[in-house]
Design a protein around this motif. Structure first.
Motif, PDB file in Angstrom:
ATOM      1  N   VAL A  51       4.154 -30.805  18.353  1.00 32.06           N
ATOM      2  CA  VAL A  51       3.961 -29.970  19.545  1.00 32.06           C
ATOM      3  C   VAL A  51       5.291 -29.349  19.978  1.00 32.06           C
ATOM      4  O   VAL A  51       5.367 -28.159  20.316  1.00 32.06           O
ATOM      5  CB  VAL A  51       3.351 -30.802  20.703  1.00 32.06           C
ATOM      6  CG1 VAL A  51       3.307 -29.973  21.998  1.00 32.06           C
ATOM      7  CG2 VAL A  51       1.947 -31.276  20.330  1.00 32.06           C
ATOM      8  N   THR A  52       6.362 -30.162  19.952  1.00 34.31           N
ATOM      9  CA  THR A  52       7.687 -29.664  20.322  1.00 34.31           C
ATOM     10  C   THR A  52       8.117 -28.513  19.428  1.00 34.31           C
ATOM     11  O   THR A  52       8.569 -27.461  19.902  1.00 34.31           O
ATOM     12  CB  THR A  52       8.730 -30.794  20.233  1.00 34.31           C
ATOM     13  OG1 THR A  52       8.361 -31.846  21.121  1.00 34.31           O
ATOM     14  CG2 THR A  52      10.120 -30.287  20.596  1.00 34.31           C
ATOM     15  N   LEU A  53       7.963 -28.671  18.113  1.00 31.23           N
ATOM     16  CA  LEU A  53       8.368 -27.629  17.174  1.00 31.23           C
ATOM     17  C   LEU A  53       7.489 -26.391  17.283  1.00 31.23           C
ATOM     18  O   LEU A  53       7.948 -25.271  17.052  1.00 31.23           O
ATOM     19  CB  LEU A  53       8.342 -28.176  15.748  1.00 31.23           C
ATOM     20  CG  LEU A  53       9.339 -29.315  15.471  1.00 31.23           C
ATOM     21  CD1 LEU A  53       9.178 -29.824  14.049  1.00 31.23           C
ATOM     22  CD2 LEU A  53      10.763 -28.849  15.706  1.00 31.23           C
ATOM     23  N   THR A  54       6.224 -26.589  17.659  1.00 31.67           N
ATOM     24  CA  THR A  54       5.345 -25.438  17.896  1.00 31.67           C
ATOM     25  C   THR A  54       5.880 -24.607  19.056  1.00 31.67           C
ATOM     26  O   THR A  54       5.897 -23.370  19.003  1.00 31.67           O
ATOM     27  CB  THR A  54       3.909 -25.910  18.207  1.00 31.67           C
ATOM     28  OG1 THR A  54       3.397 -26.638  17.085  1.00 31.67           O
ATOM     29  CG2 THR A  54       2.997 -24.725  18.497  1.00 31.67           C
ATOM     30  N   GLY A  55       6.322 -25.302  20.100  1.00 31.86           N
ATOM     31  CA  GLY A  55       6.914 -24.597  21.240  1.00 31.86           C
ATOM     32  C   GLY A  55       8.162 -23.835  20.846  1.00 31.86           C
ATOM     33  O   GLY A  55       8.371 -22.692  21.275  1.00 31.86           O
ATOM     34  N   VAL A  56       9.004 -24.449  20.013  1.00 30.33           N
ATOM     35  CA  VAL A  56      10.215 -23.774  19.544  1.00 30.33           C
ATOM     36  C   VAL A  56       9.842 -22.544  18.724  1.00 30.33           C
ATOM     37  O   VAL A  56      10.454 -21.478  18.858  1.00 30.33           O
ATOM     38  CB  VAL A  56      11.083 -24.732  18.711  1.00 30.33           C
ATOM     39  CG1 VAL A  56      12.275 -23.990  18.112  1.00 30.33           C
ATOM     40  CG2 VAL A  56      11.569 -25.899  19.559  1.00 30.33           C
ATOM     41  N   ALA A  57       8.806 -22.673  17.884  1.00 25.38           N
ATOM     42  CA  ALA A  57       8.357 -21.537  17.067  1.00 25.38           C
ATOM     43  C   ALA A  57       7.858 -20.398  17.954  1.00 25.38           C
ATOM     44  O   ALA A  57       8.152 -19.224  17.702  1.00 25.38           O
ATOM     45  CB  ALA A  57       7.260 -21.991  16.108  1.00 25.38           C
TER      46      ALA A  57
END
Length: 304
Positions: free
Chosen positions: A283-289
């Motif tokens: 979820v965190t990396l999705t936000g960064v993307a």
């Protein structure tokens, strides 16, 4: 012949990105692996000494012995980002490896691009876009899930806090680097920053000498490799790729690092983050993307 040369020119930047991702991912695993034999300070000093020596050799080769130093103000900025990014970040990063697994550290540290985006709004007066806000909210939800994993005893909360501090230092170093690179080239800036970071870590010299005498040869070789590979060559390759691809596309490639770290740590250390931590990391990396997405520029057809 010309076609082969064109293919080579296109393939080299891609190869540089792949090599950088692999080297940066390996550093997370090696730091976790070295935690039992080298404390954070000596490990950081060994890494930066190896990096500074490698960068000095690269600079002599690329510049052919001719060095162009930046102005005094730019030199100060370069030294400052070296202290923050190369010294303090590396030190805190190493400390996190004593508490939590390599995959979780990678997922938390990769929150840095969001922090850089927020810092750019505050310090460089860039616009606070809806895309950045959405990415920030999604990433915070992911960090919340990782924190829940810590509160249930699946992860050490102290380690999560340390990894979050590392992400802040990473972002701060990146923002100051952006200012420094307005006055000097990436290779010179990286060399000066690494040298500044090495000087700051010299108080650990005594402890380094003591621990090297008892540490195993593979651990020492791993520390030296991190200076040569992820620190020196990694940043050089990164700058090369940045000169051939849009910044957003290159930056987005770092999203692959946590996945590679999880795979590497599973194969070599037999450890993986807890399921809730993996979900939170995704979820965190999705936000960064989301925060790094760029709208395609519409090309206006010429009037006929």
């Amino acid at each position: 012949m010309n076609q082969n040369a064109t293919l080579t020119r296109r393939a080299l930047p891609v190869a540089a990105i792949i090599a950088t991702v692999l080297m940066w991912a390996s550093s997370f695993v090696l730091i976790r692996w070295s935690a039992g034999e080298l404390s954070p300070g000596p490990l950081a000093l060994l890494r930066l000494v190896a990096g500074a020596v490698t960068l000095s050799v690269l600079l002599l080769i690329v510049r052919r012995g001719r060095l162009s130093l930046p102005s005094r103000s730019a030199l100060g900025l370069t030294a400052l980002y070296g202290v923050i990014w190369f010294a303090l970040y590396t030190l805190v990063f190493n400390l996190a490896g004593h508490y939590i697994d390599a995959g979780t550290i990678a997922m938390v540290v990769n929150l840095a691009p969001i922090m850089v985006g927020i810092g750019a709004v505050i310090f460089f007066k860039e616009s606070f876009s809806p895309r950045l806000f959405t990415g920030m909210v999604v990433s915070l939800c992911g960090i919340g899930l990782i924190s829940v994993a810590g509160s249930t005893g699946q992860l050490a909360l102290a380690g999560l806090g340390i990894a979050l501090i590392a992400a802040f230092l990473y972002a701060g170093g990146m923002l100051i680097q952006k200012l420094a690179l307005r006055h000097t080239d990436p290779l010179t800036a990286t060399w000066l920053a690494c040298a500044a970071g090495t000087v700051v870590l010299l108080p650990f010299l005594g402890a380094t000498v003591e621990e090297v005498q008892t540490a195993s040869t593979p651990v020492i070789v791993g520390a030296i490799y991190m200076g040569i590979g992820p620190t020196a060559l990694g940043f050089w390759f990164w700058g090369y790729a940045m000169n051939h691809f849009p910044t957003g596309k290159v930056a987005a490639s770092t999203l692959a690092v946590p996945a590679v770290v999880v795979l590497m740590s599973w194969l070599t250390l037999d450890e993986v983050p807890p399921l809730l931590g993996i979900v939170g990391g995704a979820v965190t990396l999705t936000g960064v993307a989301i925060a790094q997405l760029r709208r395609p520029v519409r090309q206006v057809s010429p009037a006929r």
